[in-house]
Design a protein around this motif. Structure first.
Motif, short mmCIF file in Angstrom:
data_model
loop_
_atom_site.label_atom_id
_atom_site.label_comp_id
_atom_site.label_asym_id
_atom_site.label_seq_id
_atom_site.Cartn_x
_atom_site.Cartn_y
_atom_site.Cartn_z
N THR A 1 27.50 31.81 40.68
CA THR A 1 26.76 32.88 40.83
C THR A 1 27.00 33.57 39.15
OG1 THR A 1 28.02 34.22 41.79
CG2 THR A 1 26.89 33.74 42.89
N ASN A 2 26.01 34.46 39.19
CA ASN A 2 26.17 35.01 37.70
C ASN A 2 26.80 36.27 37.50
OD1 ASN A 2 23.38 33.44 37.84
ND2 ASN A 2 25.06 32.52 35.56
N ARG A 3 26.35 37.04 38.91
CA ARG A 3 26.76 38.37 39.52
C ARG A 3 27.29 38.87 40.24
NH1 ARG A 3 25.79 42.68 35.81
NH2 ARG A 3 24.84 44.20 37.08
N VAL A 4 27.74 39.50 40.67
CA VAL A 4 28.77 40.15 42.20
C VAL A 4 27.79 41.24 42.36
CG1 VAL A 4 30.22 39.94 43.65
CG2 VAL A 4 29.82 38.29 42.24
N LEU A 5 27.67 41.62 43.66
CA LEU A 5 27.66 42.63 43.98
C LEU A 5 28.95 42.76 45.38
CD1 LEU A 5 24.07 43.76 44.70
CD2 LEU A 5 25.57 44.53 42.88
N VAL A 6 29.79 43.43 44.83
CA VAL A 6 30.90 43.61 46.51
C VAL A 6 30.94 45.38 47.01
CG1 VAL A 6 33.28 44.31 46.50
CG2 VAL A 6 32.38 43.22 44.80
N MET A 7 30.27 45.31 48.78
CA MET A 7 29.98 45.81 49.04
C MET A 7 30.87 46.57 50.72
SD MET A 7 25.79 45.42 49.68
CE MET A 7 25.33 46.67 50.63
N ARG A 8 30.61 47.72 50.95
CA ARG A 8 31.79 48.23 52.25
C ARG A 8 30.63 49.77 52.33
NH1 ARG A 8 36.37 51.95 51.80
NH2 ARG A 8 37.22 50.35 53.91
N GLN B 1 27.58 50.12 50.97
CA GLN B 1 27.58 51.16 49.66
C GLN B 1 28.48 49.79 48.57
OE1 GLN B 1 30.17 54.66 49.15
NE2 GLN B 1 27.56 55.93 49.85
N VAL B 2 27.06 49.85 47.28
CA VAL B 2 28.00 49.21 45.98
C VAL B 2 28.98 49.83 45.65
CG1 VAL B 2 27.58 48.12 43.91
CG2 VAL B 2 26.26 47.67 46.25
N VAL B 3 30.41 48.89 46.07
CA VAL B 3 31.31 49.36 45.71
C VAL B 3 31.81 49.61 43.90
CG1 VAL B 3 32.88 50.09 47.92
CG2 VAL B 3 33.08 48.02 46.93
N GLU B 4 30.49 47.75 43.84
CA GLU B 4 31.49 47.29 42.38
C GLU B 4 30.67 46.93 42.37
OE1 GLU B 4 35.24 45.47 39.69
OE2 GLU B 4 35.03 45.58 41.74
N ALA B 5 29.58 46.01 40.91
CA ALA B 5 29.71 44.93 40.18
C ALA B 5 29.32 44.86 38.69
CB ALA B 5 27.54 45.42 40.48
N ASP B 6 29.37 43.76 38.62
CA ASP B 6 29.86 42.84 36.90
C ASP B 6 29.20 41.96 36.94
OD1 ASP B 6 29.97 43.38 34.53
OD2 ASP B 6 31.91 44.74 34.86
N ARG B 7 29.41 40.80 36.13
CA ARG B 7 29.44 39.30 35.98
C ARG B 7 30.38 38.81 37.19
NH1 ARG B 7 31.60 38.54 31.97
NH2 ARG B 7 32.02 40.90 31.06
N GLN C 1 39.52 40.89 36.80
CA GLN C 1 39.51 42.13 36.67
C GLN C 1 38.99 42.56 37.46
OE1 GLN C 1 38.71 42.52 32.32
NE2 GLN C 1 41.04 42.12 31.72
N PRO C 2 38.98 42.34 39.42
CA PRO C 2 38.76 43.84 39.82
C PRO C 2 39.03 44.85 39.35
CG PRO C 2 40.41 42.44 40.56
CD PRO C 2 40.03 41.26 40.06
N GLY C 3 38.14 45.41 39.37
CA GLY C 3 38.53 46.85 39.16
C GLY C 3 38.56 48.02 40.69
N HIS C 4 37.78 47.96 41.48
CA HIS C 4 37.88 48.46 42.62
C HIS C 4 38.91 47.62 44.17
CE1 HIS C 4 36.92 50.55 46.98
NE2 HIS C 4 36.13 51.28 45.78
N ASP C 5 39.65 48.64 44.39
CA ASP C 5 41.31 48.60 45.40
C ASP C 5 40.50 47.57 46.36
OD1 ASP C 5 42.72 50.32 44.30
OD2 ASP C 5 42.66 51.18 45.45
N TYR C 6 38.91 47.56 47.33
CA TYR C 6 38.68 46.68 48.36
C TYR C 6 38.58 45.44 47.67
CZ TYR C 6 35.45 44.94 51.93
OH TYR C 6 34.91 44.26 52.71
N THR C 7 38.02 45.80 46.02
CA THR C 7 38.20 43.58 45.62
C THR C 7 38.69 43.37 45.66
OG1 THR C 7 35.76 45.30 44.51
CG2 THR C 7 36.45 42.64 44.02
N LYS C 8 40.14 43.81 45.33
CA LYS C 8 41.03 43.18 44.74
C LYS C 8 41.83 42.71 46.48
CE LYS C 8 42.33 46.06 41.03
NZ LYS C 8 43.15 47.38 40.30
N LYS C 9 41.39 43.54 47.50
CA LYS C 9 42.29 43.19 48.28
C LYS C 9 41.09 41.78 49.26
CE LYS C 9 42.50 44.55 53.73
NZ LYS C 9 41.73 45.79 54.62
#
Length: 337
Positions: A9-16, A19-25, A32-40
């Protein structure tokens, strides 16, 4: 599957929770995940550890024999010479243009008491077929299974041979392995009654204690499978297998249908439960990192044969089998350490 995401993949949407809690390359999300859920989520991804060491080879370059597994020392189950063919489907088979395909070719394994043994291989390698034969759900024309002092003819159905019930399965997809017409309570009660027949004279299993042990609210007993989450359904499948009081459990990719955070919980739950109850488990999986974390010994299947086997540490650090190394090298490097 974070490994697939990292590779294609080129881009990722993290959903919880809708809702989309984070979206980036992709590289930004993984590095460098920004959201706590992504880090988890990323913290829960199993890492394949490649220990330092040299392959166990002889002077002529051929790999030396694999060291003995713990199943050689204290075997509970011994499977010998298990073979099975499948007839090709379609018109070609009718006119003799195609030959039967071997699902298993002279497969034999040994399981130690109280151990977790991994079976790994690509799709179609015979892993699930072998697991179903161990559980008495499928037959094989040739072979024998011995559990303790009792030998079972795998050419007969598990019900006729007496194998059915001694080995229980946890299936890959909990959504299709639970009867949608039965409540969770009915499903688990049925397992308790079955186990009571197999282990006559013993105290019946405690359903409430099992629910508590697996982190399942007792309020779920009156619900049907479609009213549960994927993680809850898989816990119910684990409870169903344990309440039947088998000697051996075959877990056929029990975490592949779950997200990584739930997957980590299920893996630890299985590992703790097997240790506490001194049970024996066959753990079938594509995920080498989970197998490495769970299992003391590993069998590598390829085209219906055992391609390689040995203690887990040997397989991942010193086996020089080309197919084994190819499987290990196919793991995304981002999740290898």
């Amino acid at each position: 599957d974070m490994g697939v995401i990292s590779e294609i993949t080129n881009r990722v949407l993290v959903m919880r929770k809708g809702q989309v809690v984070e979206a980036d390359r992709t590289t930004a999300i993984l590095d460098q995940p920004g959201h706590d859920y992504t880090k988890k989520l990323l913290a829960a991804v199993p890492r394949l550890r490649i220990p330092t060491g040299t392959a166990n080879t002889e002077d002529n370059g051929r790999q030396a024999d694999s060291p003995a597994t713990d199943g050689d020392q204290n075997p509970l189950l011994i499977a010998e010479g298990v073979s099975k063919q499948f007839a090709p489907q379609g018109f070609a088979w009718g006119v003799g243009r195609s030959k039967p395909k071997f699902g298993l070719r002279d497969v034999g394994i040994r399981l130690a008491r109280g151990s977790i043994t991994g079976i790994v291989g690509e799709s179609g390698s015979g892993k699930t077929t072998f697991g179903r034969i161990l559980a008495g759900l499928d037959k094989a024309p040739t072979g024998r299974i011995t559990i303790g002092e009792h030998a079972f003819d795998v050419s007969r159905s598990g019900r006729r041979s007496g194998l059915l019930g001694r080995v229980q399965m946890i299936f890959q997809d909990p959504s299709v392995s639970l009867n949608p017409r039965m409540t969770i309570g009915e499903t688990l009660d049925e397992s308790i009654r079955f186990g009571a027949r197999i282990r006559s004279g013993e105290e019946p299993a405690d359903l409430a204690a099992m629910m508590d042990r697996l982190g399942l609210p007792r309020s779920l007993l009156g619900r049907h499978p479609h009213q549960l989450s994927g993680g809850q359904k898989q816990r119910v499948c684990i409870a169903r297998a344990l309440l039947a009081r088998p000697e051996i459990i075959v877990a056929d990719e029990p975490t592949s249908a779950l997200d990584v955070s739930v997957q980590a919980e299920i893996v630890q739950l299985l590992k703790d439960t097997i240790a506490e109850r001194a049970m024996t488990m066959v753990f079938i999986s594509h995920d080498l990192a989970i197998v490495q974390a769970m299992c003391s010994s590993v069998y590598i299947f390829k085209d219906g044969r055992i391609e390689d086997f040995g203690p887990t540490e040997f397989i991942f650090s010193r086996s020089d089998n080309p197919y084994t190394r190819a499987l290990i090298n196919a793991r995304p490097h981002r999740f290898t350490c």
